[in-house]
Design an enzyme around this catalytic site. Sequence first.
Site, PDB file in Angstrom:
ATOM      1  N   CYS A   2       0.820  -1.223   0.000  1.00 51.27           N
ATOM      2  CA  CYS A   2       0.000   0.000   0.000  1.00 51.27           C
ATOM      3  C   CYS A   2       0.850   1.267   0.000  1.00 51.27           C
ATOM      4  CB  CYS A   2      -0.870   0.054   1.231  1.00 51.27           C
ATOM      5  SG  CYS A   2      -2.035  -1.289   1.328  1.00 51.27           S
ATOM      6  N   ARG A  27       5.874  -0.464  -5.687  1.00 52.27           N
ATOM      7  CA  ARG A  27       5.761  -1.150  -4.399  1.00 52.27           C
ATOM      8  C   ARG A  27       4.852  -2.365  -4.483  1.00 52.27           C
ATOM      9  NH1 ARG A  27       6.568   2.737  -0.011  1.00 52.27           N
ATOM     10  NH2 ARG A  27       4.870   1.826   1.169  1.00 52.27           N
ATOM     11  N   TRP A  75      -2.754  -2.955  -1.549  1.00 50.18           N
ATOM     12  CA  TRP A  75      -2.294  -4.338  -1.708  1.00 50.18           C
ATOM     13  C   TRP A  75      -3.119  -5.123  -0.704  1.00 50.18           C
ATOM     14  CZ3 TRP A  75       0.321  -8.119   1.218  1.00 50.18           C
ATOM     15  CH2 TRP A  75       0.886  -9.148   0.476  1.00 50.18           C
ATOM     16  N   ASN A 100      -2.192   2.465   5.325  1.00 53.70           N
ATOM     17  CA  ASN A 100      -1.199   1.470   4.933  1.00 53.70           C
ATOM     18  C   ASN A 100      -0.864   0.692   6.192  1.00 53.70           C
ATOM     19  OD1 ASN A 100       1.042   0.028   4.123  1.00 53.70           O
ATOM     20  ND2 ASN A 100       2.395   1.811   3.949  1.00 53.70           N
ATOM     21  N   GLY A 101      -1.099  -0.622   6.181  1.00 51.75           N
ATOM     22  CA  GLY A 101      -0.768  -1.396   7.371  1.00 51.75           C
ATOM     23  C   GLY A 101      -1.871  -2.373   7.705  1.00 51.75           C
ATOM     24  N   GLU A 482      18.052 -18.878  -4.484  1.00 49.19           N
ATOM     25  CA  GLU A 482      17.645 -17.635  -5.138  1.00 49.19           C
ATOM     26  C   GLU A 482      17.110 -17.933  -6.547  1.00 49.19           C
ATOM     27  OE1 GLU A 482      16.946 -14.804  -4.294  1.00 49.19           O
ATOM     28  OE2 GLU A 482      17.117 -13.554  -6.078  1.00 49.19           O
ATOM     29  N   LYS A 486      13.379 -16.972  -7.794  1.00 54.13           N
ATOM     30  CA  LYS A 486      13.118 -16.157  -8.998  1.00 54.13           C
ATOM     31  C   LYS A 486      12.136 -16.882  -9.913  1.00 54.13           C
ATOM     32  CE  LYS A 486      14.358 -12.824  -8.219  1.00 54.13           C
ATOM     33  NZ  LYS A 486      15.067 -12.510  -7.032  1.00 54.13           N
ATOM     34  N   GLU A 489       8.572 -16.817  -8.400  1.00 51.54           N
ATOM     35  CA  GLU A 489       7.856 -15.540  -8.298  1.00 51.54           C
ATOM     36  C   GLU A 489       7.500 -14.943  -9.648  1.00 51.54           C
ATOM     37  OE1 GLU A 489       9.889 -12.477  -6.089  1.00 51.54           O
ATOM     38  OE2 GLU A 489      11.820 -13.077  -6.877  1.00 51.54           O
ATOM     39  N   HIS A 505      18.204 -37.802   0.771  1.00 49.29           N
ATOM     40  CA  HIS A 505      17.498 -37.891   2.050  1.00 49.29           C
ATOM     41  C   HIS A 505      16.017 -37.585   1.883  1.00 49.29           C
ATOM     42  CE1 HIS A 505      21.298 -38.522   3.989  1.00 49.29           C
ATOM     43  NE2 HIS A 505      21.785 -37.457   3.362  1.00 49.29           N
ATOM     44  N   LYS A 604       6.764  -4.889  -4.064  1.00 51.45           N
ATOM     45  CA  LYS A 604       8.197  -4.586  -4.042  1.00 51.45           C
ATOM     46  C   LYS A 604       8.672  -4.251  -2.632  1.00 51.45           C
ATOM     47  CE  LYS A 604      12.200  -3.774  -5.971  1.00 51.45           C
ATOM     48  NZ  LYS A 604      12.939  -5.023  -6.277  1.00 51.45           N
TER      49      LYS A 604
END
Length: 609
Positions: A2, A27, A75, A100-101, A482, A486, A489, A505, A604
């Site tokens: 947000c 964001r 968001w 926002n929150g 990583e 990637k 996402e 294992h 973001k």
Amino acid sequence: MCGIVGAVRNSEASGFLLEGLRRLEYRGYDSAGVVVINHAGALERTRTIGKVGELEQALQRSPLTGMTGIAHTRWATHGGVTEPNAHPHICNDTLALVCNGIIENHESLREVQRASGLTFTSETDTEVVVHQVYLHLQEGLDLADAVRATMKELQGSFALAVVHAGEPGRLVVGRQGPPLLLGRTDDETFVASDINALLPVTRSYQVLENGDVADLHDTGCLIRNDRGEIVERPLHTSAQSGDAVELGDYRHFMQKEIHEQPRAVADTLEGRLLGDRVLEDSFGAKAKEIFDATRQVQIIACGTSYHAGLVAQHWLEYVGVPCEVEVASEYRYRRHAPREGTLVVTISQSGETADTLAALEEAVRQGAMGTMVICNVPESSLVRESDLAFMTHCGPEVGVASTKTFVSAMTGLLLLALVLSRRHGFDAGFETHVVRQLRTLPGALESALAMEDAIAEMAQAFGDKAHALFLGRGAHFPIAMEGALKLKEISYIHAEAYPAGELKHGPLALVDEKIPVVAVAPNDLLIEKLKSNLEEVRARGGRLYLFADPASGLVESEDVRILHVAPVDSAIAPIIYSVPLQLLSYHVALIKGTDVDKPRNLAKSVTVE
Ligand code: F6R
């Protein structure tokens, strides 16, 4: 995540508000909205789901006129992505609010508000906030006092902005968690979640502290702290360029940022090396004092930044510095046995990640000797809250998936390992050797980027796959992690990473010809071990996709596809091997046609818990 923008202007506000939202788009969000107090003293609101472009079109069809207003990118946390859930929320046609929150006690407040006769038009936690402010106004409180009283009743972490139809030329904002920045010109005042939104009007800004409520008028603003005392907050000047970041000839920001890595790393190193030595001033004015007292390092971060920390653990322990690495969301709620001389190092592209900030606070509360952040945003909360800051100097990263900031953060962490190695009596020749390798980094990254066409061709094998496995060993296991992150996402393919020795294992049971197995194979001390692990995969019908040093001795065959990475010293190999994995996920995402720069459900800057 947000974003809030607000303004008290002496001309129409909606242009600034819309541009502000555009500048906060990076964001991550799923809907947007704006409210202004029109010239007749009434609230006018427009909300749309989807991109800020949708909101812009709606405003072109029916413009909003008014000089005071607030706007928001949402968001979704509580309630789906719908227009009624988009902010601003309005109570009694007179009061509008954006937040926002997260409000943790929204359910109990909603029950009380229902009992007072208030009705709800959304499923959000925010709507209880605007109702609560309204109830306090009904009791006779002034708008700023009503906001302060409300903030004291809310549990959670939030930033909010409120306007009242009866008070054009006034905007009240409050912070208890996510950042809020105030900007002023001679006769206008502005608020925004981050500096990007303020830059079109001013470079000077103040940062509200937790508990602050600011009362904005066209002539200035009055800030009171949580005890109601008038306070001044320091005035900062942003060094950031006000220009919007351009895509240039690239198709996506992620592609552009992957290709910027040689320059990004050169900028990270700029002014940080002298001869064959790392300049420890690069970490801040108090670096010497804090590094002298450092006995061990505790790294805390989230997501990609956490992976950079895991790579750094190998470097730090190699030079004799004990190091632990922890995910911030776990660290913040755990009791820690105190260890003397702990330097807490947070890593964060944005510097605003809520969990990392909370973990830093917790680390300080539990007695950390010193704190340091590796960060890309100079004006961010983590930079402000840390004793030392190493700025990556990469320039803005727009793609939601971090790339250039990952390699630059690793570069900064390698410098940290070198600086600390001196205090731990490690062979000085090692610093000389690694610094010389670091100077070759931009060129080595260019060579890795030259693999793009071959990687694009390799990516064809992934377009129809539902799962993938990523393998690595030693410092390259976090690189495999990583790579898997990637791929997940941006292409939405389920991917998991394992240390290659761990396959037998359990995960080996997954292997068949339908699961591509990706591995990074630099020619290091573990190469023979890795080769045995890869044979175990082949023997079960697995298809291997390898990024390997030409000297690794790996041989291509029908079930083994190999792309060679130019030979690179093991000190910097993890930085280089991250590039082909970024390119692989990018090209798989292109094949799948996903929204590469704004993958679904992601933000973001993760400013809520
Ligand atoms: C993944 C990604 C995220 C971030 C994480 C932490 O590509 O970008 O996993 O790394 O949300 O963000 P920062 O580094 O801003 O604290």
